[in-house]
Scaffold this motif. Structure first.
Motif, PDB file in Angstrom:
ATOM      1  N   ARG A   1       0.846  -1.383  -0.199  1.00 34.12           N
ATOM      2  CA  ARG A   1      -0.172   0.025  -0.035  1.00 34.12           C
ATOM      3  C   ARG A   1       0.956   1.189  -0.227  1.00 34.12           C
ATOM      4  O   ARG A   1       1.608   1.468   0.949  1.00 34.12           O
ATOM      5  N   VAL A   2       0.768   2.021  -0.850  1.00 34.07           N
ATOM      6  CA  VAL A   2       1.569   3.226  -1.191  1.00 34.07           C
ATOM      7  C   VAL A   2       0.538   4.447  -0.664  1.00 34.07           C
ATOM      8  O   VAL A   2      -0.462   4.683  -1.306  1.00 34.07           O
ATOM      9  N   LEU A   3       0.968   5.074   0.306  1.00 37.26           N
ATOM     10  CA  LEU A   3       0.169   6.134   0.847  1.00 37.26           C
ATOM     11  C   LEU A   3       0.632   7.670   0.524  1.00 37.26           C
ATOM     12  O   LEU A   3       1.869   8.039   1.087  1.00 37.26           O
ATOM     13  N   GLY A   4      -0.358   8.415   0.162  1.00 32.39           N
ATOM     14  CA  GLY A   4       0.076   9.840  -0.124  1.00 32.39           C
ATOM     15  C   GLY A   4       1.066  10.038  -1.207  1.00 32.39           C
ATOM     16  O   GLY A   4       1.914  10.738  -1.008  1.00 32.39           O
ATOM     17  N   ALA A   5       0.751   9.315  -2.237  1.00 34.14           N
ATOM     18  CA  ALA A   5       1.752   9.340  -3.223  1.00 34.14           C
ATOM     19  C   ALA A   5       1.923  10.545  -4.102  1.00 34.14           C
ATOM     20  O   ALA A   5       1.005  10.767  -4.552  1.00 34.14           O
ATOM     21  N   GLY A   6       3.284  11.029  -4.357  1.00 31.53           N
ATOM     22  CA  GLY A   6       3.776  11.947  -5.176  1.00 31.53           C
ATOM     23  C   GLY A   6       3.851  11.236  -6.656  1.00 31.53           C
ATOM     24  O   GLY A   6       3.838   9.912  -6.569  1.00 31.53           O
ATOM     25  N   VAL A   7       4.813  12.004  -7.205  1.00 34.05           N
ATOM     26  CA  VAL A   7       5.397  11.525  -8.594  1.00 34.05           C
ATOM     27  C   VAL A   7       6.241  10.279  -8.182  1.00 34.05           C
ATOM     28  O   VAL A   7       6.104   9.227  -8.804  1.00 34.05           O
ATOM     29  N   TRP A   8       7.056  10.203  -7.157  1.00 30.33           N
ATOM     30  CA  TRP A   8       8.028   9.156  -6.906  1.00 30.33           C
ATOM     31  C   TRP A   8       7.116   8.059  -6.497  1.00 30.33           C
ATOM     32  O   TRP A   8       7.491   6.830  -6.844  1.00 30.33           O
ATOM     33  N   GLY A   9       6.194   8.163  -5.363  1.00 27.69           N
ATOM     34  CA  GLY A   9       5.311   7.123  -4.823  1.00 27.69           C
ATOM     35  C   GLY A   9       4.594   6.648  -6.247  1.00 27.69           C
ATOM     36  O   GLY A   9       4.308   5.327  -6.165  1.00 27.69           O
ATOM     37  N   LEU A  10       4.042   7.057  -7.104  1.00 26.89           N
ATOM     38  CA  LEU A  10       3.230   6.870  -8.256  1.00 26.89           C
ATOM     39  C   LEU A  10       4.354   5.772  -9.268  1.00 26.89           C
ATOM     40  O   LEU A  10       3.998   4.731  -9.331  1.00 26.89           O
ATOM     41  N   ALA A  11       5.596   6.225  -9.448  1.00 26.78           N
ATOM     42  CA  ALA A  11       6.402   5.769 -10.091  1.00 26.78           C
ATOM     43  C   ALA A  11       6.780   4.250  -9.565  1.00 26.78           C
ATOM     44  O   ALA A  11       7.090   3.478 -10.126  1.00 26.78           O
ATOM     45  N   PHE A  12       7.378   4.323  -8.058  1.00 28.87           N
ATOM     46  CA  PHE A  12       7.449   3.110  -7.557  1.00 28.87           C
ATOM     47  C   PHE A  12       6.348   2.466  -7.464  1.00 28.87           C
ATOM     48  O   PHE A  12       6.541   0.967  -7.696  1.00 28.87           O
ATOM     49  N   SER A  13       5.053   2.682  -7.410  1.00 26.00           N
ATOM     50  CA  SER A  13       3.928   1.775  -7.325  1.00 26.00           C
ATOM     51  C   SER A  13       3.844   1.043  -8.768  1.00 26.00           C
ATOM     52  O   SER A  13       3.432  -0.235  -9.015  1.00 26.00           O
ATOM     53  N   ASP A  14       4.137   1.780  -9.816  1.00 30.78           N
ATOM     54  CA  ASP A  14       4.054   1.432 -11.210  1.00 30.78           C
ATOM     55  C   ASP A  14       4.930   0.442 -11.352  1.00 30.78           C
ATOM     56  O   ASP A  14       4.929  -0.678 -11.807  1.00 30.78           O
ATOM     57  N   TYR A  15       6.324   0.495 -10.793  1.00 34.98           N
ATOM     58  CA  TYR A  15       7.437  -0.542 -10.678  1.00 34.98           C
ATOM     59  C   TYR A  15       6.935  -2.103 -10.142  1.00 34.98           C
ATOM     60  O   TYR A  15       7.168  -2.920 -10.410  1.00 34.98           O
ATOM     61  N   LEU A  16       6.330  -1.604  -8.923  1.00 37.86           N
ATOM     62  CA  LEU A  16       5.825  -2.870  -8.121  1.00 37.86           C
ATOM     63  C   LEU A  16       5.074  -3.595  -9.030  1.00 37.86           C
ATOM     64  O   LEU A  16       5.070  -4.898  -8.984  1.00 37.86           O
ATOM     65  N   LEU A  17       4.234  -3.101  -9.475  1.00 37.75           N
ATOM     66  CA  LEU A  17       3.027  -3.861 -10.432  1.00 37.75           C
ATOM     67  C   LEU A  17       3.711  -4.360 -11.526  1.00 37.75           C
ATOM     68  O   LEU A  17       3.301  -5.747 -12.127  1.00 37.75           O
ATOM     69  N   GLU A  18       4.805  -3.710 -11.996  1.00 38.66           N
ATOM     70  CA  GLU A  18       5.474  -4.493 -13.204  1.00 38.66           C
ATOM     71  C   GLU A  18       6.120  -5.625 -12.917  1.00 38.66           C
ATOM     72  O   GLU A  18       6.143  -6.781 -13.450  1.00 38.66           O
TER      73      GLU A  18
END
Length: 340
Positions: free
Chosen positions: A6-23
């Motif tokens: 769970r990524v909480l309060g995501a800015g651009v780095w949080g979004l990019a890291f979330s995308d990477y985890l999904l990858e």
């Protein structure tokens, strides 16, 4: 089978890291305070795995079971404490907490690792991700290494194993204070580097400022560690010898000098952009902040001097004087500093 994040309060780095985890085929839920703004950032980054359906309203976080996932905080430093305070019951049930946020609690002056331990004790395993990386670099699969700082081996092993790929890896370190403080000082140094670049020539003094930032981080971390109790003088001596042997490995880690070099030399950094703006004689600090948005180096510098027990070094004190003086005096302060 993937892990749950769970990524909480995501800015651009949080979004990019979330995308990477999904990858990497993990299960990822993203919680944002402002879903519309989050979706706009998502579109701007042009990510390939994360979509609007993965993003949820942060206010709904308490409806979820905290222990079901590795929770990753991806706010700015001021948002870290606000997020914990608002969802205290949720985090009391959490087992693992990882931070993409670097800095410290601006109210208490505590580093985030201290804040978490003060509230939750050792029951909540805590770690910090820090290193030379931009959100765009991760999204285009640029090869990078970051530090994962934690005193918990199990959490460290899980994070390193679950995030490793051909273009991304985490390097483990237990020296969490050094990585936390490096994350503060590198933003301060980046502001000063940008100003010096504008006044005296691009790159002329950058390396010397980075060296000062490394030294300042080391000294602050060293003094922080010596607040800890030792049973006797021999324990303290052995600890000092251990740190001395570890010094080069700590300083050369991605989350220490690696992050400083990237932030101080790249104009993608908001801190660098802020320094660039305030080196112009006709702009106020307040206007520069308004133009840039959140500037961690500015926020942390003020709180370090006014609300922290950490002993400040020359870069922190210099930036504080620059922030507080009239625009016409900024260059003179830097001239005096560079001649020292």
């Amino acid at each position: 089978m993937g892990s749950n994040f769970r990524v909480l309060g995501a800015g651009v780095w949080g979004l990019a890291f979330s995308d990477y985890l999904l990858e990497l085929n993990h299960n990822v839920e993203v919680f944002c305070r402002d879903v519309d703004t989050c979706n706009k950032k998502l579109n701007d980054l042009d990510l390939s795995n994360l979509s609007n359906k993965d993003i949820k309203q942060l206010d709904r976080l308490d409806d979820y079971k905290a222990s079901d996932a590795i929770n990753i905080i991806a706010t700015n430093s001021k948002g870290f404490d606000a997020l914990i305070a608002k969802h205290l019951n949720y985090f009391h049930e959490a087992k693992q907490l990882v931070s993409l946020t670097k800095g410290f609690d601006h109210e208490s002056g505590l580093l985030f690792s201290e804040k978490i331990e003060a509230i939750f004790g050792v029951n909540l395993k805590y770690g910090l991700i820090s290193g030379p990386s931009f959100a765009k670099d991760l999204s285009i699969r640029k090869k990078m290494s970051v530090s994962f700082a934690s005193n918990d081996k199990q959490l460290t092993d899980v994070m390193i194993k679950s995030t490793k790929s051909s273009h991304f890896e985490m390097i483990a370190t237990s020296h969490i204070y050094h990585i936390e403080i490096a994350g503060i000082i590198k933003n301060i140094a980046a502001i000063i580097c940008a100003m010096v670049d504008n006044y005296f020539g691009k790159g002329k003094y950058t390396n010397s400022i980075i060296k000062k930032a490394c030294d300042e981080t080391w000294q602050m971390s060293h003094e922080k560690l010596h607040i800890l109790p030792f049973e006797d003088d021999s324990d303290e001596k052995n600890f000092n010898e251990y740190l001395s042997k570890e010094r080069e490995k700590i300083i050369t880690s991605p989350g220490y000098i690696g992050d400083m070099i990237l932030t101080c030399k790249q104009d993608q950094s908001r801190n660098y952009q802020f320094g660039n703006l305030i080196s112009q004689s006709d702009i106020s600090v307040e206007q520069a902040k308004k133009d840039i948005g959140t500037v961690e180096g500015y926020e942390c510098c003020i709180s370090l001097v006014e609300n922290s027990l950490l002993k400040q070094g020359e870069l922190t004190n210099l930036l504080y004087k620059i922030i507080k003086c009239e625009s016409g005096g900024r260059k003179k302060l830097l001239e005096n500093f560079l001649q020292a």
